[in-house]
Design a protein around this motif. Structure first.
Motif, PDB file in Angstrom:
ATOM      1  N   GLY A 184      31.069  42.254  45.391  1.00 28.90           N
ATOM      2  CA  GLY A 184      31.170  40.970  44.694  1.00 28.90           C
ATOM      3  C   GLY A 184      32.372  40.155  45.138  1.00 28.90           C
ATOM      4  N   LEU A 185      32.178  39.370  46.188  1.00 35.11           N
ATOM      5  CA  LEU A 185      33.238  38.498  46.712  1.00 35.11           C
ATOM      6  C   LEU A 185      33.066  37.098  46.146  1.00 35.11           C
ATOM      7  CD1 LEU A 185      33.171  39.312  50.541  1.00 35.11           C
ATOM      8  CD2 LEU A 185      35.210  39.417  49.101  1.00 35.11           C
ATOM      9  N   GLY A 186      34.137  36.528  45.637  1.00 33.48           N
ATOM     10  CA  GLY A 186      34.011  35.187  45.081  1.00 33.48           C
ATOM     11  C   GLY A 186      35.280  34.383  45.248  1.00 33.48           C
ATOM     12  N   VAL A 187      35.255  33.179  44.729  1.00 30.79           N
ATOM     13  CA  VAL A 187      36.344  32.240  44.973  1.00 30.79           C
ATOM     14  C   VAL A 187      37.634  32.626  44.228  1.00 30.79           C
ATOM     15  CG1 VAL A 187      34.724  30.356  45.424  1.00 30.79           C
ATOM     16  CG2 VAL A 187      35.662  30.638  43.124  1.00 30.79           C
ATOM     17  N   THR A 188      37.553  33.539  43.270  1.00 20.90           N
ATOM     18  CA  THR A 188      38.777  34.003  42.608  1.00 20.90           C
ATOM     19  C   THR A 188      39.098  35.463  42.941  1.00 20.90           C
ATOM     20  OG1 THR A 188      37.576  34.630  40.604  1.00 20.90           O
ATOM     21  CG2 THR A 188      38.479  32.395  40.657  1.00 20.90           C
ATOM     22  N   SER A 189      38.437  36.003  43.953  1.00 21.38           N
ATOM     23  CA  SER A 189      38.653  37.426  44.269  1.00 21.38           C
ATOM     24  C   SER A 189      40.050  37.696  44.815  1.00 21.38           C
ATOM     25  CB  SER A 189      37.611  37.909  45.282  1.00 21.38           C
ATOM     26  OG  SER A 189      36.357  38.008  44.662  1.00 21.38           O
ATOM     27  N   ARG A 190      40.644  36.726  45.499  1.00 17.87           N
ATOM     28  CA  ARG A 190      41.996  36.967  46.002  1.00 17.87           C
ATOM     29  C   ARG A 190      42.980  37.060  44.829  1.00 17.87           C
ATOM     30  NH1 ARG A 190      44.763  34.246  48.862  1.00 17.87           N
ATOM     31  NH2 ARG A 190      45.447  35.919  50.225  1.00 17.87           N
ATOM     32  N   ALA A 191      42.645  36.408  43.733  1.00 24.60           N
ATOM     33  CA  ALA A 191      43.527  36.451  42.555  1.00 24.60           C
ATOM     34  C   ALA A 191      43.214  37.650  41.654  1.00 24.60           C
ATOM     35  CB  ALA A 191      43.394  35.157  41.766  1.00 24.60           C
ATOM     36  N   TYR A 192      41.928  37.956  41.472  1.00 20.77           N
ATOM     37  CA  TYR A 192      41.561  38.938  40.441  1.00 20.77           C
ATOM     38  C   TYR A 192      40.778  40.144  40.969  1.00 20.77           C
ATOM     39  CZ  TYR A 192      42.822  34.922  37.586  1.00 20.77           C
ATOM     40  OH  TYR A 192      43.500  33.864  37.032  1.00 20.77           O
ATOM     41  N   GLY A 193      40.425  40.143  42.247  1.00 17.01           N
ATOM     42  CA  GLY A 193      39.688  41.271  42.816  1.00 17.01           C
ATOM     43  C   GLY A 193      38.202  40.977  42.960  1.00 17.01           C
ATOM     44  N   LEU A 194      37.488  41.970  43.475  1.00 16.14           N
ATOM     45  CA  LEU A 194      36.032  41.876  43.563  1.00 16.14           C
ATOM     46  C   LEU A 194      35.446  42.031  42.159  1.00 16.14           C
ATOM     47  CD1 LEU A 194      35.483  44.343  46.564  1.00 16.14           C
ATOM     48  CD2 LEU A 194      35.694  41.841  46.659  1.00 16.14           C
ATOM     49  N   THR A 195      34.197  41.669  42.016  1.00 13.43           N
ATOM     50  CA  THR A 195      33.555  41.863  40.704  1.00 13.43           C
ATOM     51  C   THR A 195      33.626  43.338  40.307  1.00 13.43           C
ATOM     52  OG1 THR A 195      32.032  40.126  41.423  1.00 13.43           O
ATOM     53  CG2 THR A 195      31.521  41.243  39.351  1.00 13.43           C
ATOM     54  N   MET A 406      33.430  32.111  57.075  1.00 13.83           N
ATOM     55  CA  MET A 406      34.472  33.154  57.068  1.00 13.83           C
ATOM     56  C   MET A 406      35.196  33.041  55.741  1.00 13.83           C
ATOM     57  SD  MET A 406      36.049  32.819  60.849  1.00 13.83           S
ATOM     58  CE  MET A 406      35.076  32.278  62.223  1.00 13.83           C
ATOM     59  N   ASP A 407      35.017  34.034  54.895  1.00 17.78           N
ATOM     60  CA  ASP A 407      35.604  34.012  53.553  1.00 17.78           C
ATOM     61  C   ASP A 407      36.885  34.842  53.533  1.00 17.78           C
ATOM     62  OD1 ASP A 407      33.467  32.529  52.795  1.00 17.78           O
ATOM     63  OD2 ASP A 407      32.440  34.129  51.714  1.00 17.78           O
ATOM     64  N   ALA A 408      37.984  34.204  53.150  1.00 17.03           N
ATOM     65  CA  ALA A 408      39.268  34.901  53.138  1.00 17.03           C
ATOM     66  C   ALA A 408      39.244  36.074  52.164  1.00 17.03           C
ATOM     67  CB  ALA A 408      40.382  33.938  52.750  1.00 17.03           C
ATOM     68  N   MET A 409      39.801  37.173  52.606  1.00 18.52           N
ATOM     69  CA  MET A 409      40.002  38.330  51.712  1.00 18.52           C
ATOM     70  C   MET A 409      41.509  38.464  51.496  1.00 18.52           C
ATOM     71  SD  MET A 409      36.909  40.696  53.211  1.00 18.52           S
ATOM     72  CE  MET A 409      37.144  42.094  52.112  1.00 18.52           C
ATOM     73  N   GLY A 410      42.027  39.683  51.366  1.00 14.54           N
ATOM     74  CA  GLY A 410      43.445  39.847  51.074  1.00 14.54           C
ATOM     75  C   GLY A 410      43.716  39.653  49.586  1.00 14.54           C
ATOM     76  N   GLY A 411      44.969  39.464  49.234  1.00 17.64           N
ATOM     77  CA  GLY A 411      45.339  39.303  47.825  1.00 17.64           C
ATOM     78  C   GLY A 411      44.966  40.544  47.030  1.00 17.64           C
ATOM     79  N   ALA A 412      44.395  40.330  45.830  1.00 18.93           N
ATOM     80  CA  ALA A 412      44.072  41.447  44.936  1.00 18.93           C
ATOM     81  C   ALA A 412      43.042  42.403  45.555  1.00 18.93           C
ATOM     82  CB  ALA A 412      43.545  40.906  43.607  1.00 18.93           C
ATOM     83  N   ILE A 413      42.185  41.899  46.426  1.00 25.31           N
ATOM     84  CA  ILE A 413      41.168  42.765  47.055  1.00 25.31           C
ATOM     85  C   ILE A 413      41.865  43.889  47.819  1.00 25.31           C
ATOM     86  CG2 ILE A 413      39.254  42.874  48.708  1.00 25.31           C
ATOM     87  CD1 ILE A 413      38.955  39.784  48.270  1.00 25.31           C
ATOM     88  N   GLY A 414      42.960  43.519  48.500  1.00 18.15           N
ATOM     89  CA  GLY A 414      43.637  44.468  49.367  1.00 18.15           C
ATOM     90  C   GLY A 414      44.641  45.355  48.650  1.00 18.15           C
ATOM     91  N   ARG A 415      44.806  45.169  47.353  1.00 16.81           N
ATOM     92  CA  ARG A 415      45.774  46.022  46.632  1.00 16.81           C
ATOM     93  C   ARG A 415      45.119  47.274  46.055  1.00 16.81           C
ATOM     94  NH1 ARG A 415      48.208  40.903  45.722  1.00 16.81           N
ATOM     95  NH2 ARG A 415      47.125  40.524  43.765  1.00 16.81           N
ATOM     96  N   ARG A 417      43.033  50.788  47.179  1.00 18.05           N
ATOM     97  CA  ARG A 417      42.884  51.571  48.412  1.00 18.05           C
ATOM     98  C   ARG A 417      41.403  51.735  48.774  1.00 18.05           C
ATOM     99  NH1 ARG A 417      46.430  56.552  46.643  1.00 18.05           N
ATOM    100  NH2 ARG A 417      45.191  56.044  44.809  1.00 18.05           N
ATOM    101  N   PRO A 418      41.106  51.901  50.077  1.00 11.41           N
ATOM    102  CA  PRO A 418      39.712  51.932  50.536  1.00 11.41           C
ATOM    103  C   PRO A 418      38.864  53.008  49.851  1.00 11.41           C
ATOM    104  CG  PRO A 418      41.193  51.723  52.410  1.00 11.41           C
ATOM    105  CD  PRO A 418      42.068  51.923  51.201  1.00 11.41           C
ATOM    106  N   GLY A 419      39.485  54.125  49.437  1.00 12.64           N
ATOM    107  CA  GLY A 419      38.708  55.188  48.813  1.00 12.64           C
ATOM    108  C   GLY A 419      38.680  55.115  47.294  1.00 12.64           C
ATOM    109  N   ASP A 420      39.377  54.173  46.705  1.00 12.10           N
ATOM    110  CA  ASP A 420      39.444  54.111  45.237  1.00 12.10           C
ATOM    111  C   ASP A 420      38.128  53.655  44.612  1.00 12.10           C
ATOM    112  OD1 ASP A 420      41.981  55.025  45.339  1.00 12.10           O
ATOM    113  OD2 ASP A 420      42.963  53.147  44.759  1.00 12.10           O
ATOM    114  N   THR A 421      37.422  52.811  45.331  1.00  8.74           N
ATOM    115  CA  THR A 421      36.060  52.445  44.940  1.00  8.74           C
ATOM    116  C   THR A 421      35.202  52.650  46.189  1.00  8.74           C
ATOM    117  OG1 THR A 421      36.121  50.134  45.660  1.00  8.74           O
ATOM    118  CG2 THR A 421      36.964  50.602  43.428  1.00  8.74           C
ATOM    119  N   ALA A 422      33.888  52.515  46.050  1.00  6.75           N
ATOM    120  CA  ALA A 422      33.030  52.723  47.217  1.00  6.75           C
ATOM    121  C   ALA A 422      33.109  51.564  48.210  1.00  6.75           C
ATOM    122  CB  ALA A 422      31.585  52.926  46.760  1.00  6.75           C
ATOM    123  N   PHE A 423      33.652  50.430  47.809  1.00  9.34           N
ATOM    124  CA  PHE A 423      33.818  49.297  48.732  1.00  9.34           C
ATOM    125  C   PHE A 423      34.993  49.601  49.658  1.00  9.34           C
ATOM    126  CE2 PHE A 423      35.653  45.300  50.100  1.00  9.34           C
ATOM    127  CZ  PHE A 423      34.541  44.574  50.492  1.00  9.34           C
TER     128      PHE A 423
END
Ligand code: FAD
Length: 501
Positions: A184-195, A406-415, A417-423
Motif C-alpha cells: 500500500g503505497l500512497g501520497v502520505t506513505s513517506r510520512a506515515y508508512g505503507l498501509t 516513479m513514486d518516491a519512497m524513503g521516509g517512514a517506509i524505510g524506517r 526493516r525488510p524482514g519486519d513485514t513481508a514487504f
C-alpha cells in the motif's frame, strides 16, 4: 482551472476503456471443473442452488440479471472470464461457507475486493468470493476497524469526517484488502508508512474455514505475511484494524518542464525525492500521448504543509526552472479526490457505476484498460539508463499512450526493516511503474531498464509476464512466506499463477 488529477487513472485517462460484451448464457446443467490441482471434480446445479440458503449475502450466477456486471473487474480486458458464481459475502461466516463449498465440490476459488488486479487474478472460472459487502469503517480514537471490502474513497471519506486517516493509495475504487495485503503505497506513505505498516490486526478466514484474528501475538506468521505478502495467498481477509493519524489541510502541487530538459529533471528528482523531508511526497511522471505530440515530464506531489519551499528545493535539485507550476492547499478529503482523479465529484460519484456492493448508482469513475509492469529502484538511475528510458518515449509513436511513474519512497517506509513485514523493499528509493495498453512497448521498456533495476518488482503491480517474480516481489522474505503458506493453506485452496507455494 483545476488540473485533472495526476496519478495512475488520471495519467492514463486517455487510454481506451474498451469494454467487451458477451451474452450471458445460463449455466450448463452439469459443470465439470478442475479445482486447485485436483482435476475432474463435479458440482451440480443442486449444489449451487443450495449455497445461497447458507449465505447472508448474495450469490450471483450466470443467467442472473446482474451477472454481466458482477463478473467484471476494473480492467475491461478480463470481461470475458465467466465465473460459475460470484458470492457477495456479507460476513466472515459467509466466507467460511463459501470456502467449505469450494473445497467439498472442488470448485476453484478467486478472492476479490476492488477488482484492480492487473493480471485479473481476482476472478476465475469457479467461485469468486467477493468481500465488497463488508465495507463498514468504524473510527475509534486513534484506531479504525475497516471492513475488507471498503473502497479507498470510502475509507478516506469516513475517516476524514473524524479528522483522521491512514496512509493508502490514490485510486478511489481500489479495495482496501488488495492494497493492504500487498503493502500500500500512497501520497502520505513517506510520512506515515505503507498501509500495511499501520495495520494492528487483521481478521482472516483461512482454508480450514476458521476465522482468525491475527496480530503481533496471535498467528504471528500470518499477520506478518498479510503485511506485504500479496492478496489471494493465505486466506480471505474480512476486517482490518488500523492505527490512524490526524489530518489537516494539505497542498497538492505539480511542476512541468519542457521535454528537452527531461534528463536533468529525472537526474535531479531521483536524488532529491527519496531523502526529502517526510512531509513531502512526489511522483515523477513521463507521459506520451500521440495526440499531444511531444512527451511530457512532470513532478506531482503532496506537501503536508506549505509546498512553496519544496517547489524551490526540487527546482534547485534539477537545476532547471519549470515551465509551469501550480500548488493549491485543500482539505485532506479534497486532496485525496484530486490525487485520485475525481476532484470536484461527490463521494458517490467517485465509485464505479452500478448497484452491486462497491458500486453506486450515481458512480462515474471510469474503468481503464491498460497493463502494467514495475521495478523498485534501490540506486539512482545512471545517465545511460535515463537516456534509454527517455528514448522509449521518443520512439514508436504508433504504440499509443504510455506512462512511466516513479513514486518516491524513503521516509517512514524505510524506517522499518525488510524482514519486519513481508514487504521487503524498505531500502528502496522509488517505485517505477510502466503503464500502457501496448504489451510490446511495456516489455521493451521493462527490458531496457532491467540492467539497472532488474530483479525487483512491487507485488501490487502484479505482472503475469515477470520472470523470477517470487524473488522480485518478496526478496529474502520468500522462504518465510512459503512456510506460512504451507502452514495455513497446505492444500493450496488459494491458488493463481503467481501464488506462493
Ligand atoms: C487504477 C489503479 C490505481 C492504483 N493505485 C495504487 C496506489 O496508489 N498504491 C498502491 O500501492 N497500489 C495501487 N494500485 C495497485 C493496487 O494496490 C493493487 O492492484 C491491489 O491488489 C488492488 O486491490 P483490489 O482489492 O482493488 O483488487 P482485487 O483485484 O480485488 O484484488 C487484488 C489481489 O488481492 C486478492 N484479494 C482481494 N481481496 C482479498 C481479501 N479480502 N483477502 C485476501 N485476498 C484478497 C485478490 O485475490 C487479488 O489477488 C493501483 C491499481 C490500479 C489498477
Amino acid at each position: 482551472m483545476e488540473r485533472r488529477a495526476v496519478l495512475r487513472a488520471a495519467a492514463l485517462g486517455g487510454l481506451a476503456a474498451a469494454g467487451c460484451s458477451d451474452e450471458d448464457r445460463p449455466p450448463p446443467t452439469r459443470a465439470t471443473r478442475p479445482a486447485a490441482g485436483r482435476p475432474g471434480a463435479t458440482v451440480t446445479p443442486a449444489d449451487w442452488n443450495a449455497l445461497p440458503k447458507h449465505l447472508t449475502g448474495r450469490l450471483v450466477r450466470p443467467g442472473d440479471a446482474s451477472y454481466s456486471d458482477a463478473r467484471r473487474l476494473y480492467i475491461p480486458r478480463y470481461d470475458g472470464i465467466r465465473p460459475l458464481g460470484i458470492a457477495y459475502c456479507a460476513s466472515p461466516g459467509d466466507v467460511s461457507t463459501c470456502l467449505a463449498f469450494a473445497a467439498k465440490n472442488r470448485v476453484p476459488v478467486a478472492v476479490r475486493c476492488g477488482g484492480h488486479s492487473y493480471a485479473g487474478w481476482s476472478t476465475g472460472t469457479g467461485l469468486v468470493i467477493d468481500v465488497s459487502a463488508m465495507s463498514t469503517v468504524t473510527p475509534d480514537g486513534d484506531r479504525a476497524t475497516v471492513g475488507a471490502g471498503t473502497r479507498l474513497i470510502d475509507l478516506y471519506d469516513r475517516l476524514a469526517r473524524e479528522g483522521v486517516s491512514v496512509p493508502a493509495g490514490s485510486c478511489p475504487t481500489v479495495g482496501v484488502a488488495g492494497l493492504t495485503l500487498g503493502g500500500g503505497l500512497g501520497v502520505t506513505s513517506r510520512a506515515y508508512g505503507l498501509t500495511c505498516d499501520v495495520l494492528e490486526s487483521i481478521d482472516v478466514v483461512t482454508a480450514d474455514g476458521r476465522i482468525r484474528t491475527c496480530d503481533a501475538n496471535r498467528d504471528r506468521d500470518l499477520f506478518w505475511a498479510c503485511r506485504g505478502g500479496g492478496g489471494g495467498n493465505f486466506g480471505v481477509a474480512v476486517s482490518f484494524a488500523f492505527r490512524t493519524h490526524r489530518v489537516g489541510d494539505v497542498t497538492p502541487f505539480s511542476l512541468r518542464w519542457p521535454w528537452s530538459r527531461a534528463s536533468e529533471v529525472v537526474r535531479g528528482w531521483q536524488r532529491w525525492a527519496p531523502s526529502a523531508p517526510d512531509g513531502v511526497w512526489t511522483s515523477l511522471q513521463l507521459n506520451s500521448r500521440p495526440s499531444e505530440g511531444v512527451p511530457s515530464v512532470e513532478v506531482s506531489g503532496v506537501a503536508l504543509d506549505d509546498a512553496g519551499p519544496y517547489l524551490d528545493r526540487l527546482t534547485a535539485a534539477t537545476g532547471v526552472d519549470p515551465g509551469t507550476s501550480s500548488a493549491r492547499t485543500r482539505t485532506y478529503m479534497d486532496a485525496m479526490k484530486f490525487m485520485g482523479g475525481c476532484a470536484g465529484s461527490t463521494v458517490d460519484q467517485c465509485h464505479g457505476q452500478g448497484s452491486l456492493p462497491g458500486q453506486r448508482p450515481g458512480g462515474t469513475f471510469p474503468r481503464t484498460d491498460y497493463n502494467g509492469k514495475s521495478h523498485v529502484a534501490y540506486r539512482p538511475l545512471p545517465d545511460v539508463a535515463i537516456g534509454a528510458l527517455l528514448r522509449r518515449f521518443e520512439q514508436g509513436n504508433d504504440v499509443g499512450d504510455r506512462s512511466v511513474l516513479m513514486d518516491a519512497m524513503g521516509g517512514a517506509i524505510g524506517r522499518i526493516r525488510p524482514g519486519d513485514t513481508a514487504f521487503p523493499h524498505r531500502a528502496a528509493l522509488f517505485c517505477v511503474q510502466y503503464l500502457a495498453p501496448d504489451n510490446a512497448w511495456l516489455d521493451g521498456t521493462h527490458r531496457a531498464m532491467e540492467p539497472y533495476l532488474g530483479g525487483t518488482a512491487y507485488v501490487n503491480y502484479v505482472d503475469s509476464g515477470l520472470k523470477g517474480w517470487a524473488r522480485a516481489y518478496y526478496g529474502a522474505n520468500l522462504e518465510r512466506l512459503a512456510k506460512t503458506k504451507a502452514a495455513y493453506d497446505p492444500g493450496h485452496l488459494f491458488t493463481f499463477p503467481q501464488a506462493i507455494s
